[in-house]
Scaffold this motif. Sequence first.
Motif, PDB file in Angstrom:
ATOM      1  N   UNK A 132      -7.498   1.628 -16.716  1.00 17.98           N
ATOM      2  CA  UNK A 132      -6.633   0.718 -15.962  1.00 17.98           C
ATOM      3  C   UNK A 132      -7.433   0.094 -14.828  1.00 17.98           C
ATOM      4  N   UNK A 133      -7.597  -1.252 -14.777  1.00 17.64           N
ATOM      5  CA  UNK A 133      -8.399  -1.873 -13.707  1.00 17.64           C
ATOM      6  C   UNK A 133      -7.773  -1.745 -12.330  1.00 17.64           C
ATOM      7  N   UNK A 134      -6.508  -1.331 -12.274  1.00 16.33           N
ATOM      8  CA  UNK A 134      -5.849  -1.154 -10.982  1.00 16.33           C
ATOM      9  C   UNK A 134      -5.982   0.271 -10.454  1.00 16.33           C
ATOM     10  N   UNK A 135      -6.656   1.133 -11.200  1.00 21.72           N
ATOM     11  CA  UNK A 135      -6.792   2.520 -10.769  1.00 21.72           C
ATOM     12  C   UNK A 135      -8.219   3.023 -10.975  1.00 21.72           C
ATOM     13  N   UNK A 136      -8.588   3.948 -10.131  1.00 22.00           N
ATOM     14  CA  UNK A 136      -9.823   4.703 -10.323  1.00 22.00           C
ATOM     15  C   UNK A 136      -9.621   6.080  -9.702  1.00 22.00           C
ATOM     16  N   UNK A 137     -10.493   6.996 -10.044  1.00 20.07           N
ATOM     17  CA  UNK A 137     -10.377   8.344  -9.505  1.00 20.07           C
ATOM     18  C   UNK A 137     -11.713   8.757  -8.903  1.00 20.07           C
ATOM     19  N   UNK A 158      -5.421   1.978   4.859  1.00 17.10           N
ATOM     20  CA  UNK A 158      -4.388   0.941   4.730  1.00 17.10           C
ATOM     21  C   UNK A 158      -3.662   1.163   3.414  1.00 17.10           C
ATOM     22  N   UNK A 159      -2.559   1.872   3.483  1.00 18.15           N
ATOM     23  CA  UNK A 159      -1.832   2.234   2.265  1.00 18.15           C
ATOM     24  C   UNK A 159      -1.071   1.061   1.672  1.00 18.15           C
ATOM     25  N   UNK A 160      -1.050  -0.092   2.356  1.00 18.54           N
ATOM     26  CA  UNK A 160      -0.466  -1.282   1.732  1.00 18.54           C
ATOM     27  C   UNK A 160      -1.446  -1.922   0.758  1.00 18.54           C
ATOM     28  N   UNK A 161      -2.752  -1.651   0.925  1.00 13.05           N
ATOM     29  CA  UNK A 161      -3.779  -2.182   0.025  1.00 13.05           C
ATOM     30  C   UNK A 161      -3.949  -1.269  -1.182  1.00 13.05           C
ATOM     31  N   UNK A 162      -4.082   0.037  -0.948  1.00 10.14           N
ATOM     32  CA  UNK A 162      -4.234   1.005  -2.038  1.00 10.14           C
ATOM     33  C   UNK A 162      -3.784   2.368  -1.547  1.00 10.14           C
ATOM     34  N   UNK A 163      -3.184   3.131  -2.433  1.00 12.86           N
ATOM     35  CA  UNK A 163      -2.775   4.496  -2.124  1.00 12.86           C
ATOM     36  C   UNK A 163      -3.724   5.468  -2.798  1.00 12.86           C
ATOM     37  N   UNK A 169      -6.732   6.633  -7.011  1.00 18.60           N
ATOM     38  CA  UNK A 169      -6.531   5.463  -6.165  1.00 18.60           C
ATOM     39  C   UNK A 169      -5.824   4.385  -6.987  1.00 18.60           C
ATOM     40  N   UNK A 170      -4.776   3.790  -6.401  1.00 12.67           N
ATOM     41  CA  UNK A 170      -4.007   2.751  -7.071  1.00 12.67           C
ATOM     42  C   UNK A 170      -3.965   1.511  -6.200  1.00 12.67           C
ATOM     43  N   UNK A 171      -4.388   0.363  -6.763  1.00 13.86           N
ATOM     44  CA  UNK A 171      -4.391  -0.906  -6.042  1.00 13.86           C
ATOM     45  C   UNK A 171      -2.962  -1.429  -5.902  1.00 13.86           C
ATOM     46  N   UNK A 172      -2.637  -1.987  -4.707  1.00 14.18           N
ATOM     47  CA  UNK A 172      -1.304  -2.538  -4.463  1.00 14.18           C
ATOM     48  C   UNK A 172      -1.348  -4.027  -4.139  1.00 14.18           C
ATOM     49  N   UNK A 173      -2.270  -4.428  -3.249  1.00  8.90           N
ATOM     50  CA  UNK A 173      -2.383  -5.839  -2.907  1.00  8.90           C
ATOM     51  C   UNK A 173      -3.788  -6.121  -2.393  1.00  8.90           C
ATOM     52  N   UNK A 174      -4.176  -7.400  -2.391  1.00  7.14           N
ATOM     53  CA  UNK A 174      -5.529  -7.789  -2.010  1.00  7.14           C
ATOM     54  C   UNK A 174      -5.850  -7.344  -0.584  1.00  7.14           C
ATOM     55  N   UNK A 175      -7.053  -6.842  -0.402  1.00  8.53           N
ATOM     56  CA  UNK A 175      -7.495  -6.399   0.918  1.00  8.53           C
ATOM     57  C   UNK A 175      -8.568  -5.335   0.794  1.00  8.53           C
ATOM     58  N   UNK A 176      -8.838  -4.689   1.920  1.00 10.48           N
ATOM     59  CA  UNK A 176      -9.869  -3.650   1.978  1.00 10.48           C
ATOM     60  C   UNK A 176      -9.273  -2.417   2.647  1.00 10.48           C
ATOM     61  N   UNK A 194     -12.835   0.575  -0.456  1.00 10.80           N
ATOM     62  CA  UNK A 194     -12.187   0.073  -1.659  1.00 10.80           C
ATOM     63  C   UNK A 194     -11.753  -1.374  -1.427  1.00 10.80           C
ATOM     64  N   UNK A 195     -12.184  -2.257  -2.330  1.00 10.93           N
ATOM     65  CA  UNK A 195     -11.762  -3.653  -2.295  1.00 10.93           C
ATOM     66  C   UNK A 195     -10.728  -3.886  -3.384  1.00 10.93           C
ATOM     67  N   UNK A 196      -9.689  -4.611  -3.048  1.00  9.00           N
ATOM     68  CA  UNK A 196      -8.651  -4.987  -4.000  1.00  9.00           C
ATOM     69  C   UNK A 196      -8.534  -6.498  -3.998  1.00  9.00           C
ATOM     70  N   UNK A 197      -8.459  -7.088  -5.198  1.00  7.60           N
ATOM     71  CA  UNK A 197      -8.323  -8.541  -5.291  1.00  7.60           C
ATOM     72  C   UNK A 197      -7.425  -8.873  -6.471  1.00  7.60           C
ATOM     73  N   UNK A 198      -7.051 -10.169  -6.565  1.00  2.68           N
ATOM     74  CA  UNK A 198      -6.305 -10.654  -7.717  1.00  2.68           C
ATOM     75  C   UNK A 198      -4.812 -10.485  -7.595  1.00  2.68           C
ATOM     76  N   UNK A 199      -4.109 -11.130  -8.500  1.00  4.40           N
ATOM     77  CA  UNK A 199      -2.656 -11.035  -8.605  1.00  4.40           C
ATOM     78  C   UNK A 199      -2.277 -11.137 -10.081  1.00  4.40           C
ATOM     79  N   UNK A 200      -1.920 -10.034 -10.745  1.00  3.89           N
ATOM     80  CA  UNK A 200      -1.710  -8.692 -10.187  1.00  3.89           C
ATOM     81  C   UNK A 200      -3.011  -8.079  -9.672  1.00  3.89           C
TER      82      UNK A 200
END
Length: 503
Positions: A132-137, A158-163, A169-176, A194-200
Motif C-alpha cells: 500500500x503506497x499510503x503505508x509503511x512500517x 503531526x498526526x494530521x499528516x501521518x499516524x 505509518x499511515x499517510x493522511x494528508x500532504x505535509x511533513x 516522513x513526507x506525504x504528498x498527492x490526493x489521495x
Amino acid sequence: MKRKIKILLWLFCVGIGGTFFLSCKEDEINVPIKEITVSSSNLQLGIGEIHTLTVNTTPENVTAIVEWTSSNAGVAEIQFNESGLVAGVRGTGLGDTVLTATPQGGGAEQTVTVQVITKVEEISLEEEVLADPAQTRYNVVFTPSDASVQDIEWISSDSTVATVVDGLITALEAGVTIITATTIEGGKTASVEINVSGNPPILGFQYCSVSGTGSYNPDMVQTVGGRQNINNSEAQPSENYNYYEGEKLVVSPGGSFDLSLVQSNNWSITVVWIDYNGDKDFVDDGEQVSVFGLQSQLNDGPFNATISVPADVSPGLVRMRVLTGDAWTTDPLAAPCGEVANSTTKDFDVEITGKLYGAVSGDGGYNADSVITTRGDTNLNYSGAQPNVNYEFYTDEMITFSHGNSFDLSLIQSNNWSMTVIWIDWNADADFEDEGEQVVIFGKQAQLNDGPFNTTVDVPTDAVKGATRMRVLKGDAWTTDPVAKPCEQIPKSTAKDFIVEIL
C-alpha cells in the motif's frame, strides 16, 4: 534504636556561710527512632551499573546504625557506610533480588526490589516496505539485540499528516511529520522524517501532474547508448499527457546517451528534464537536460543531443519529462507542472544502475585508440578519439562472459611514449583497489612502448555476477604510477570506462 541525650545535673547545697557547689555529672537518655525511609523502593539496573540509596530517619539527625542485606548477592551486591545511611548497589548478574534495611536495635525494616537487566544502549529504525503506497512500517533494531526490555512508545509530530501505531505509518494528508520511537527502558530514541504528498495521499513525494491544450506533440522520442532505450512514436495522448510506465532508458552514473526528437509541427519548442536526484520534481540544477529549438521562431528539426549523466547521481528509478509547446508561449524556465497551455507532455522511466565510481580526469595527448576483446559472449570493438576532459564512460560498449572463463584483450595506444593500465572491478564494490582487479599493464615505465598489445584475462570464479566496469587508463610512461588509485585528476592521462557483464 535510641538517641543518647546528655543531661547536666547541677546540685546545690546551702550551708552556713552561703551557697557553695557540691557536684555535677552527665547522664544519658535514649530516644527511640520511630521509622526509617529509603530513597527508592524499586530499582532497575544494568550489569555493572551502580545506584546510590539513602536512608532518612524520624526523628532526624540521630546517630543511627542500619544494616543492609541482599536476598541474592549474585544479582546485586551492596556496600554501605558506617552508619548504613548511604548505600551503593551494583548489578552483578541478571535476575531479581530484595535488599533489606534493618535498624539496629529494632524498628520496622524497609525493602528495595532490584531487577538487573540487559539495558538498551541505542536503537535504530529499519523500514519494511508495504504494498500500500499510503503505508509503511518501521521495525526497531535494538543494540544490544538481547536487551531485556524492548517496549517502544511511538509518536508522530503531526498526526494530521501521518499516524503511527506500533511502527505502522499511515499517510493522511500532504505535509511533513517526524516519527519517533522511544524505549520505555532508558528513553533511547530514533526518528525518521516522513513526507506525504498527492490526493489521495501517499507516503513520499509524488510527481506533479501536468496537462495541456492544442495540437502539439513530441511525435518521436528516441534514445541510443543506454543499456535499454526509449523508442516512442505515439500520437498525441488524451488530455495532452501520458506516463509511459515501463518504457525505460537504462543508464549508469557518469555515462551518456544520445537523445533524438521530432516535433509534430515547426512552431514548437521542446524542453526535456530528468529528475536525477529522485525528489519528484524537475527544478534542481542540471535537471533540465535539453531545449530543442528557440523561442518565438520556427524550429524545423529533427533534433539531436548527447546527454551526460552526472557521475554522482545515485542509482534508482526516476523520470524523464518531455514537453513540446508553442514556441511563442512556452517558458523553458517554468516548472513543468499543472495546466500548461499549448503543450503536450510525455513522461518516461529512467533507471540509473550501477555503483558510484570515483570520478577521473586527465590532460595531454594520450588516448587508447582501440580496445577490442574476443571470446566473450559479447565483445568490445571500440575505436575512438580522445574524449572531452580526457574521460568517458562508454555505456553502449559491453563485454559479457561467464565465471571461470577467459577472454582476449588487445589495445592500441595513440603514441609510444605511453603505457596503459587496465582494471576490472570483479567484486562490484565501485573501486578498483582489491586484489586481482588490476588485470594487465601494457608497456613498461620510463621507456618507449610501441604496441599493439595483447593479453588473455582469466575471469575469477568468485567474481560477482551482474554489471560492473573495466577502466582503461593510458598515460605518460615516465609519470604514470600503476600502483596509484585510478581516480581523481591524473596528469598526462586519458581514462575510458566500459561495461562488463558477468553471467
